[in-house]
Structures are given as structure tokens and as C-alpha cells.
Design a protein around this motif. Structure first.
Motif, mmCIF file in Angstrom:
data_model
loop_
_atom_site.group_PDB
_atom_site.id
_atom_site.type_symbol
_atom_site.label_atom_id
_atom_site.label_comp_id
_atom_site.label_asym_id
_atom_site.label_seq_id
_atom_site.Cartn_x
_atom_site.Cartn_y
_atom_site.Cartn_z
ATOM 1 N N ALA A 10 -24.044 24.050 6.670
ATOM 2 C CA ALA A 10 -23.473 23.449 7.876
ATOM 3 C C ALA A 10 -22.061 24.000 8.092
ATOM 4 N N GLU A 11 -21.612 23.951 9.340
ATOM 5 C CA GLU A 11 -20.250 24.393 9.661
ATOM 6 C C GLU A 11 -19.199 23.542 8.979
ATOM 7 N N THR A 12 -19.576 22.350 8.529
ATOM 8 C CA THR A 12 -18.660 21.463 7.814
ATOM 9 C C THR A 12 -18.695 21.716 6.308
ATOM 10 N N HIS A 13 -19.329 22.808 5.892
ATOM 11 C CA HIS A 13 -19.332 23.330 4.522
ATOM 12 C C HIS A 13 -20.152 22.512 3.520
ATOM 13 N N GLU A 14 -21.204 21.845 4.015
ATOM 14 C CA GLU A 14 -22.188 21.254 3.108
ATOM 15 C C GLU A 14 -23.351 22.230 2.972
ATOM 16 N N TRP A 15 -24.020 22.175 1.825
ATOM 17 C CA TRP A 15 -25.247 22.958 1.638
ATOM 18 C C TRP A 15 -26.416 22.003 1.430
ATOM 19 N N PHE A 16 -27.616 22.504 1.772
ATOM 20 C CA PHE A 16 -28.838 21.705 1.728
ATOM 21 C C PHE A 16 -29.939 22.542 1.093
ATOM 22 N N LEU A 17 -30.453 22.073 -0.030
ATOM 23 C CA LEU A 17 -31.526 22.754 -0.752
ATOM 24 C C LEU A 17 -32.807 21.946 -0.564
ATOM 25 N N ILE A 18 -33.801 22.554 0.065
ATOM 26 C CA ILE A 18 -35.033 21.859 0.430
ATOM 27 C C ILE A 18 -36.098 22.069 -0.647
ATOM 28 N N ASP A 19 -36.705 20.968 -1.099
ATOM 29 C CA ASP A 19 -37.833 21.007 -2.024
ATOM 30 C C ASP A 19 -38.868 20.018 -1.492
#
Length: 128
Positions: A10-19
Motif C-alpha cells: 500500500a502507499e501507506t507502506h503496509e505489506w500484505f501476504l496472501i495465503d
């Protein structure tokens, strides 16, 4: 700059790892480095329902307090227990040991619009 290819950003510097329908959320190493020494993390309780765009917690450092947002709605399944006593793990390893929460997503489709690793790296370079 690190940005693992298996995540969305995200532009707000969070990451998301999908499982499947479980999404692990953290902040990027860039964000952790910008905050410098992280001293406290405030995260939601297990079972909390979140909607897309909600604040899921805060990260405090010697420089600032930053809100953490979620780009996926759902229910908190797990909170990283190690961060209670060792919030600095975010600084040390933002993409692995420093993860924040795991969310049982209502739908992971919303994450398709986020940046991939290459796009995120370009975004950070352009905003520096």
C-alpha cells in the motif's frame, strides 16, 4: 531496498501476504527504517472485525507515532505476540519476524489493486 515479490504493498507502506483467505499484514522495511527505533506497538484484539481502510493499530518510535491501515476487511485471527515485549523486531526483520496481524479476509480481491514489489520500489524512489 527490500520488497519481497510475494506480497502486495500500500502507499501507506503496509505489506500484505496472501495465503488463501488469510492475509498477514506488516509494515515495510522502508517504513520501519523511517520510523527508526520502534518502542511500542498497539494492535487489535483477536476477533476484532475490520473494514477496508480501517486503522488496525499504531507503531510508536523514538521519532513518531504512525497509524497502520488495512487494505483488506475481515476478522483478526492472530496478533504477533513477540511484538509485545520486542517491538524492535519490526526494525530488525519487518518482512518476517516483524509481522503484525493475520486477518481472515472477507475477500482478498481488494488487494489486487495494490502495488507489487517492483511498483512499490518505484513508488518509494519517486517519493524520496
Amino acid at each position: 531496498m527490500q520488497a519481497p515479490a510475494d506480497r502486495k504493498y500500500a502507499e501507506t507502506h503496509e505489506w500484505f501476504l496472501i495465503d488463501d483467505d488469510v492475509v498477514t499484514v506488516g509494515i515495510t522495511q522502508f517504513a520501519a527504517d523511517e520510523l527508526s527505533d520502534i518502542t511500542f506497538v498497539d494492535l487489535p484484539e483477536i476477533g476484532t472485525k475490520l473494514a477496508v481502510g480501517d486503522v488496525l493499530g499504531e507503531v510508536e518510535s523514538v521519532k513518531a507515532t504512525s497509524e497502520i491501515f488495512t487494505a483488506v476487511g475481515g476478522k483478526i485471527l492472530e496478533v504477533n505476540p513477540a511484538l509485545v515485549d520486542h517491538p524492535e523486531q519490526i526494525n530488525d526483520d519487518a518482512f518476517e519476524e516483524g509481522w503484525l496481524v493475520r486477518i481472515k479476509a472477507d475477500s482478498v480481491d481488494v488487494l489486487a489493486s495494490l502495488m507489487d514489489a517492483k511498483e512499490y520500489k518505484s513508488f518509494v524512489r519517486a517519493s524520496a
